[in-house]
Design a protein around this motif. Structure first.
Motif, PDB file in Angstrom:
ATOM      1  N   PRO A   1      -3.125   3.241  -3.216  1.00 22.21           N
ATOM      2  CA  PRO A   1      -2.073   4.245  -3.117  1.00 22.21           C
ATOM      3  C   PRO A   1      -2.367   5.206  -1.969  1.00 22.21           C
ATOM      4  N   ASP A   2      -1.419   6.080  -1.696  1.00 20.11           N
ATOM      5  CA  ASP A   2      -1.663   7.185  -0.782  1.00 20.11           C
ATOM      6  C   ASP A   2      -2.452   8.256  -1.545  1.00 20.11           C
ATOM      7  N   ASN A   3      -2.414   9.480  -1.074  1.00 15.67           N
ATOM      8  CA  ASN A   3      -3.337  10.501  -1.579  1.00 15.67           C
ATOM      9  C   ASN A   3      -2.750  11.421  -2.640  1.00 15.67           C
ATOM     10  N   SER A   4      -1.656  11.018  -3.293  1.00 17.81           N
ATOM     11  CA  SER A   4      -1.004  11.940  -4.230  1.00 17.81           C
ATOM     12  C   SER A   4      -1.717  12.044  -5.576  1.00 17.81           C
ATOM     13  N   TYR A   5      -2.557  11.064  -5.913  1.00 16.56           N
ATOM     14  CA  TYR A   5      -3.159  11.043  -7.244  1.00 16.56           C
ATOM     15  C   TYR A   5      -4.459  11.854  -7.288  1.00 16.56           C
ATOM     16  N   THR A   6      -4.560  12.666  -8.325  1.00 22.42           N
ATOM     17  CA  THR A   6      -5.776  13.456  -8.534  1.00 22.42           C
ATOM     18  C   THR A   6      -6.429  13.162  -9.873  1.00 22.42           C
TER      19      THR A   6
ATOM     20  N   TYR B   1      -3.773   7.434 -11.102  1.00 25.29           N
ATOM     21  CA  TYR B   1      -4.223   6.390 -10.191  1.00 25.29           C
ATOM     22  C   TYR B   1      -4.027   5.003 -10.792  1.00 25.29           C
ATOM     23  N   LEU B   2      -4.231   4.883 -12.082  1.00 29.61           N
ATOM     24  CA  LEU B   2      -4.152   3.581 -12.746  1.00 29.61           C
ATOM     25  C   LEU B   2      -2.759   3.268 -13.292  1.00 29.61           C
ATOM     26  N   SER B   3      -1.786   4.143 -13.050  1.00 29.29           N
ATOM     27  CA  SER B   3      -0.456   3.952 -13.646  1.00 29.29           C
ATOM     28  C   SER B   3       0.224   2.675 -13.167  1.00 29.29           C
TER      29      SER B   3
ATOM     30  N   HIS C   1       0.824  -1.201   0.000  1.00 28.12           N
ATOM     31  CA  HIS C   1       0.000   0.000   0.000  1.00 28.12           C
ATOM     32  C   HIS C   1       0.868   1.264   0.000  1.00 28.12           C
ATOM     33  N   GLU C   2       0.228   2.386  -0.291  1.00 22.37           N
ATOM     34  CA  GLU C   2       0.882   3.705  -0.319  1.00 22.37           C
ATOM     35  C   GLU C   2       2.133   3.685  -1.205  1.00 22.37           C
ATOM     36  N   PHE C   3       2.005   3.012  -2.317  1.00 18.58           N
ATOM     37  CA  PHE C   3       3.136   2.800  -3.217  1.00 18.58           C
ATOM     38  C   PHE C   3       3.520   4.040  -4.003  1.00 18.58           C
TER      39      PHE C   3
ATOM     40  N   LEU D   1     -11.666  10.948  -3.533  1.00 17.99           N
ATOM     41  CA  LEU D   1     -12.539   9.792  -3.335  1.00 17.99           C
ATOM     42  C   LEU D   1     -13.552   9.662  -4.466  1.00 17.99           C
ATOM     43  N   LYS D   2     -14.021  10.791  -4.957  1.00 11.85           N
ATOM     44  CA  LYS D   2     -14.954  10.771  -6.081  1.00 11.85           C
ATOM     45  C   LYS D   2     -14.295  10.121  -7.297  1.00 11.85           C
ATOM     46  N   MET D   3     -13.025  10.438  -7.528  1.00  9.51           N
ATOM     47  CA  MET D   3     -12.291   9.824  -8.625  1.00  9.51           C
ATOM     48  C   MET D   3     -12.187   8.313  -8.432  1.00  9.51           C
TER      49      MET D   3
END
Length: 406
Positions: A262-267, A272-274, A217-219, A308-310
């Protein structure tokens, strides 16, 4: 959003303007088109990572997917053994609300530790017994179990934090676990240990207990040795896929849902899917998020809600479960808690803009600090108010998750 959902429906063969299709329940998009909810009790296995999952595990997937449309489970890591001020007994959530959490978080860390000898006097083995007993208690209470894995690096077996590792260890730990790597057999031994636990984890009904497993997690950060600086996206996906295949195919573990977090860096969805290993290897799409709540504000809450919506939108497209897999704001004896953190900031992040997540997990309490207040703290009532909100679910009002009721 309309275009994304319509395209998904067309590609899946489920978008329809008629109302008499038998492929699933009809829902209406904000702009009018009728979208089919394609998950049914009959086809649920086809959307899971393990098509051979036990009936109870299939039911958990289906019920979490359905529950997230209107509710979310409230959970805590180590709820049965992590207490503020070491006040053992009932979970701190039960001390505050009168009810246990609906979700119990546990960790494979001590179970897979190199120093776990399996001997009765061994501290790590004693922790293994305690953790598995907690999971059984949770299941027997109708709760849901989730396990993370703070996996110690494979060279010294001492830490999972890169701050404690040499440069050589940081650069090689992850890739050394891949097939052909110098520590690949070591990794299989650790998976064998996990498989042995899961294949023998049974409730009082004699059935295997379904578990949500959340490895690596949090990768997107680099505080863990599986972080983005220490493996390529392709390498991350390869080890994830190996892990799932080894557990379900080689070791015949069929009571697991696999959570990607992941952690919260993705917007953005593309970010997110990388490192996403594919729909055939994931059941739960999650996000850990402490950062956006570190100094709670209207803007921070809105940012967390947007992320979270994403996640929830991606999960809906993929017919998966969405979750806030870790979060919280730690409070200790010298700090004043934030007014309305739970009933305002956290609840709004989890519910505004029609966000649909199946659960939220707060991190563990400890002797010196808490993430969830027990009774008698300045923000206990704030947490109680949070749990009484329309979408929040504790153990006392969780629907039975291990059978599918048409």
């Amino acid at each position: 959003m309309k275009k994304i959902v319509m395209l998904f429906g067309l590609l899946s063969g489920v978008y329809s303007c008629s109302s008499d299709s038998d492929s699933g329940k009809k829902t209406t998009d904000d702009d009018g088109p009728v979208i089919t909810d394609i998950l049914t009790p009959e086809n649920v296995r086809s959307y899971m990572a393990d098509a051979n999952a036990t009936n109870e595990t299939v039911a958990l997937f289906y019920n979490l997917y359905q529950l997230q449309k209107t509710k979310f489970l409230v959970g805590q890591q180590d709820a049965f053994n992590g207490f503020y001020n070491n006040a053992s007994g009932d979970s701190d959530i039960k001390k505050a609300t009168g009810n246990d959490p609906a979700l119990l978080g546990s960790d494979f860390m001590f179970i897979t530790d190199d120093k776990n000898t399996g001997e009765p006097t061994n501290w790590f083995y004693q922790q293994e017994l305690l953790i598995t007993a907690d999971a059984k208690e949770a299941y027997d209470k109708g709760m849901v179990n989730t396990f993370c894995w703070h996996f110690r690096e494979p060279y010294e077996g001492e830490s999972f934090y890169t701050a404690d590792m040499t440069e050589q260890q940081k650069q090689n730990a992850f890739i050394s676990l891949l097939p052909g790597g110098e520590n690949h057999n070591y990794y299989k031994e650790k998976l064998d240990k996990i498989a042995g636990i899961l294949n023998n984890l049974k409730g009082s009904d004699g059935k295997l207990i379904p578990v949500i497993f959340r490895p690596f997690h949090e990768f997107d950060g680099n505080w863990f040795w599986w972080g983005s600086n220490y493996c390529t996206p392709a390498q991350y996906k390869e080890l994830w896929q190996f892990t799932v295949n080894y557990l379900k195919d080689t070791r015949q573990v069929h009571n697991v849902l696999y959570a990607f977090s992941p952690d919260n860096s993705y917007t953005q969805e593309s970010q997110y899917l990388s490192r996403y290993p594919g729909d055939d290897y994931v059941d739960v799409l999650g996000m850990d998020n402490y950062g956006d709540f570190s100094q709670p504000s209207v803007s921070g809450t809105a940012t967390a809600n947007s992320k979270l919506k994403m996640v929830a939108s991606i999960a809906k497209q993929k017919v998966k479960i969405a979750a806030m897999t870790e979060t919280g704001l730690q409070v200790n004896a010298t700090e004043a808690p934030v007014n309305g953190f739970f009933s305002n900031h956290m609840y709004n992040a989890l519910s505004n803009n029609s966000v649909e997540v199946a659960y939220v997990m707060f991190w563990a309490n400890s002797q010196a600090a808490y993430y969830v207040p027990p009774a008698g703290q300045p923000n206990t009532q704030d947490f109680i108010d949070f749990t009484k909100k329309p979408k929040a679910v504790l153990q006392n009002n969780i629907p039975y998750m291990y059978t599918i009721t048409p």
